[in-house]
Write an enzyme that holds these catalytic residues in place. Structure first.
Site, PDB file in Angstrom:
ATOM      1  N   HIS A 668       0.848  -1.189   0.000  1.00 24.82           N
ATOM      2  CA  HIS A 668       0.000   0.000   0.000  1.00 24.82           C
ATOM      3  C   HIS A 668       0.887   1.244   0.000  1.00 24.82           C
ATOM      4  O   HIS A 668       1.743   1.391   0.874  1.00 24.82           O
ATOM      5  CB  HIS A 668      -0.893   0.048   1.252  1.00 24.82           C
ATOM      6  CG  HIS A 668      -1.687  -1.193   1.482  1.00 24.82           C
ATOM      7  ND1 HIS A 668      -2.069  -1.625   2.738  1.00 24.82           N
ATOM      8  CD2 HIS A 668      -2.176  -2.116   0.617  1.00 24.82           C
ATOM      9  CE1 HIS A 668      -2.757  -2.740   2.640  1.00 24.82           C
ATOM     10  NE2 HIS A 668      -2.829  -3.070   1.354  1.00 24.82           N
ATOM     11  N   GLN A 669       0.685   2.116  -0.961  1.00 24.23           N
ATOM     12  CA  GLN A 669       1.428   3.374  -1.012  1.00 24.23           C
ATOM     13  C   GLN A 669       0.429   4.528  -0.984  1.00 24.23           C
ATOM     14  O   GLN A 669      -0.534   4.535  -1.743  1.00 24.23           O
ATOM     15  CB  GLN A 669       2.303   3.448  -2.268  1.00 24.23           C
ATOM     16  CG  GLN A 669       3.303   2.301  -2.374  1.00 24.23           C
ATOM     17  CD  GLN A 669       2.713   1.057  -3.009  1.00 24.23           C
ATOM     18  OE1 GLN A 669       2.010   1.142  -4.016  1.00 24.23           O
ATOM     19  NE2 GLN A 669       2.985  -0.117  -2.438  1.00 24.23           N
TER      20      GLN A 669
END
Length: 743
Positions: A668-669
């Site tokens: 997840h960014q």
């Protein structure tokens, strides 16, 4: 459209890498690399304990067989940073020489008789293994620790993912792995976006006018902005750069409102019929940098989508609404009242409705059963995870796309809505900059569209539009904005990664629960013990990962060739659980494959405690052996261990020791162009519009003010839904304005 890649003879099937040798390594360098592969994966003579011929055959395999070194070279050449590839080439050249081997490997490389020096390929296997261990601990030269990580990941990943023309790998039967069979999952209408996609990476330029015309658009060839060469030009109302959770929603909402939308996507379109569901080709085709994207210090390995549908196409189905404590923080502390408004709640309802989100699960997988069993015995808080798939969706390969179309990613929902409303998706087309024009009497500029490049010759296409939407994701949106001249200091900063650490537990064949780690729903259970849910949320949650053989081998510690073979032979009954931190630490995006990230001390403490709980859960569920991904490979045999020994093992996890490093992961960014109440606090305003360029909106995970603490897909799509409605207001207000391009 390109031919289906599912055919067994397709070159990408063989591990997902090209078969022509374009790595540029010499024969002597390949010989050194083959010796490294053999050190990591040696051929081991069978013992009397091995009764299964498949297992015996597996132990006999070596890392230098079947063209593995050549494919490792291709992987490194294509997927790592140029500076890292140069380092690898230089190191392999030194290892091909006697003096260079001695300089890099020390006394372990010496022979007992004259001449004492020898190239690495002539060093005995036991000494080569010791040399690799010394590299992993940084005992001689610091950069060798990075070299060890690079070669270990690439060698082991390649060995356990390469597949032949029959989609088989000689190691798979010996480790109890059976890959998904695409032919058993065939469904009707397996190409839902077929009529709306033009693949510019393979389309012939002379065919472009007809391809665009067939889809309701007109493309013309004109002098480009510099006047030095010709470029293609097409007009629309809105151009959306990126087709993932943010871009897909924006395209769907705008197109359904009657606007002509063109979506640019640098990745390719892999429809259901194209999916091999094999680990090697799937990572190569659908993940950013083939799934090999470390932060600059090598501490965090980042995974992000790079295909039509973006991260939603490879999402593990978890569809969790934005937690209330996050909404409160963003509203109160960041001055963004949107997040506690009815509009945002309505957006989450609309998104979950469109994705078919539900929290039922008719059958739990091996790993999730381990998690729920362990939590129940320990009294830890756990619950079912909402998913954008049906209750009976028992699929362990959602990370490689969904062959049945059961998982509702953007490629099965919002982009289909956009296509049905007349939108166009240009795949294999990389945006280079947003073109802007001066606004008379204003310090701001106005977005006029996007210039993108496509094809082997990097031809240009200018998509002229009334509104431009940057939805390239947290890793690439900042680069597009900066290349377009934007200077807000928040662009590229405040990157959050949700760092993850994993623990594993081995369950013998006769132990419950039944099953294998690659079978069944990837995430159906979440443990919130330690998540601090009723407080700030800055803690950890515990879930289970997708874990195919190549990922398993490249992640777990390597301490010897025999130990790795033994670990892999137990693969089919080894469960993983992970702790994910809602991180206060953050990083920055400096360029492609240029990611800095710094842990906050509180995040380190939370991850240590979360990892401790992971091990406790595995022991409580019945694991006979447990461990983590510490590089020293430390593990605990549970049977016969005293409470004090178990407690000592738990308390040692995560403590620093010289030369020992943990492995962190990120799927997840978030936050690299966060929205803010003013220019000092955010890269864009609370509607997602640039402070500097009118008509330029950001609509992806980079908008998030902080990390979320759970899978951010629903949060990203809900915020994108809100931003898309703000864009509709902008288009209606500015419908009379011209979108002609100035020089």
């Amino acid at each position: 459209m390109e031919e289906s890649n599912a055919a067994h003879g397709h070159p990408l099937l063989r591990g997902g890498r090209r078969t022509s040798h374009s790595h540029g390594l010499s024969a002597s360098q390949i010989k050194s690399l083959a010796a490294i592969c053999d050190a990591f994966i040696p051929s081991i003579p069978p013992t009397n304990d091995l009764q299964d011929p498949e297992v015996e055959s597996f132990y006999r395999l070596s890392g230098s067989q079947n063209g593995i070194p050549e494919q490792v070279a291709e992987l490194i050449a294509r997927r790592v940073k140029p500076i890292a590839f140069l380092m690898a080439r230089w190191l392999l050249w030194l290892l091909s020489t006697r003096l260079g081997t001695w300089l890099l490997c020390g006394s372990a490389s010496l022979k007992k008789e004259f001449p004492y020096l020898q190239p690495f390929s002539d060093v005995q296997q036991v000494s080569r293994e010791q040399i690799l261990l010394d590299w992993s601990r940084g005992r001689r030269i610091t950069f060798l620790k990075f070299a060890f990580k690079l070669f270990k990941i690439c060698c082991l990943f390649t060995f356990y993912t390469v597949a032949d023309e029959n989609a088989e790998n000689p190691a798979w039967k010996g480790i109890g792995y059976s890959p998904p069979k695409p032919e058993t999952d065939r469904v009707a209408s397996g190409r839902p976006l077929e009529k709306g996609v033009i693949d510019l990476s393979s389309a012939s330029e002379q065919d472009l006018p007809k391809l665009f015309q067939d889809r309701g658009f007109t493309v013309t060839e004109e002098e480009n902005l510099s006047g030095k060469e010709k470029a293609w030009k097409v007009e629309c109302d809105a151009v959306v750069v990126g087709s993932g959770s943010g871009g897909g929603v924006a395209a769907g909402v705008l197109a359904k409102a009657g606007y002509r939308v063109i979506v640019l996507e640098k990745g390719k379109y892999y429809a259901r019929d194209d999916l091999t569901l094999l680990e090697g080709p799937s990572f190569d085709q659908m993940y950013e940098s083939g799934g090999i994207l470390p932060t600059n210090d090598g501490k965090v390995l980042v995974m992000a989508g790079a295909t039509v549908g973006g991260g939603s196409a490879i999402n593990w189905s978890a569809s969790i609404r934005t937690p209330p404590h996050v909404l409160k923080e963003w509203s109160k502390q960041h001055g963004l009242p949107l997040f506690e408004s009815h509009d945002y709640q309505d957006a989450m309802n609309a998104v979950c409705g469109r994705l078919g989100v539900q929290d039922g699960c008719s059958k739990e997988s091996f790993q999730n059963s381990v998690l729920s069993t362990g939590c129940a015995k320990l009294g830890f808080r756990f619950e079912k995870v909402p998913r954008n798939s049906t209750e009976d969706h028992f699929c362990g390969s959602c990370c490689f796309g969904c062959r049945k179309g059961n998982k509702k990613g953007a490629d099965e929902t919002w982009l289909v809505d956009a296509m049905n409303s007349g939108s166009l998706i240009l795949a294999g087309c990389k945006a280079e900059k947003v073109l802007c024009q001066e606004i008379p009497g204003s310090w701001k500029q106005r977005a006029a569209g996007v210039v993108a490049a496509f094809g082997p010759k990097r031809r240009s296409i200018f998509v002229q539009a009334k509104v431009t939407v940057a939805a390239c994701g947290s890793l690439l949106t900042p680069l597009l904005l900066r290349s377009s001249g934007l200077r807000n200091p928040n662009i590229g900063r405040n990157l959050h990664l949700h760092p993850v650490q994993m623990a594993w537990g081995f369950f013998p064949e006769n132990k419950e629960p039944a099953g294998k780690p690659h079978e069944g729903g990837i995430i159906t259970t979440i443990c919130k013990e330690g998540a601090k849910w009723e407080q700030s949320g800055y803690g950890t949650i515990i879930q289970t990962p997708a874990i195919a053989p190549g990922s398993f081998a490249s992640m777990i510690p390597w301490t010897s060739g025999l130990d790795m073979k033994e670990r892999m032979q137990k693969y089919h009954r080894t469960a993983h659980v992970f702790c994910l931190a809602r991180d206060r630490g953050s990083g920055s995006v400096g360029g492609e494959k240029d990611l800095d990230y710094r842990f906050a001390e509180s995040d380190k403490d939370n991850l240590k405690e979360g990892l401790r709980r992971c091990v406790q859960i595995l022991i409580a569920a019945g694991a006979t052996e447990v461990g983590t991904h510490r590089s020293d490979g430390e593990r605990l045999a549970v049977k016969g261990a005293t409470d004090d020994e178990i407690e000592e093992f738990l308390n040692n996890k995560g403590k620093g020791r010289r030369g020992v490093w943990p492995t962190f992961f990120s799927a997840h960014q978030m936050g690299s162009c966060r929205m803010g109440k003013d220019e000092e606090s955010g890269g864009v305003d609370w509607k997602g519009e640039s402070w500097e360029v009118e008509g330029l909106f950001v609509c992806d995970g980079s908008l998030l003010p902080t990390s979320v603490g759970v899978n951010p897909m629903i949060t990203i799509q809900s915020l994108a839904f809100c931003v898309a409605n703000y864009i509709l207001q902008f288009l209606r207000t500015n419908s009379s304005q011209s979108s002609t391009c100035g020089h």
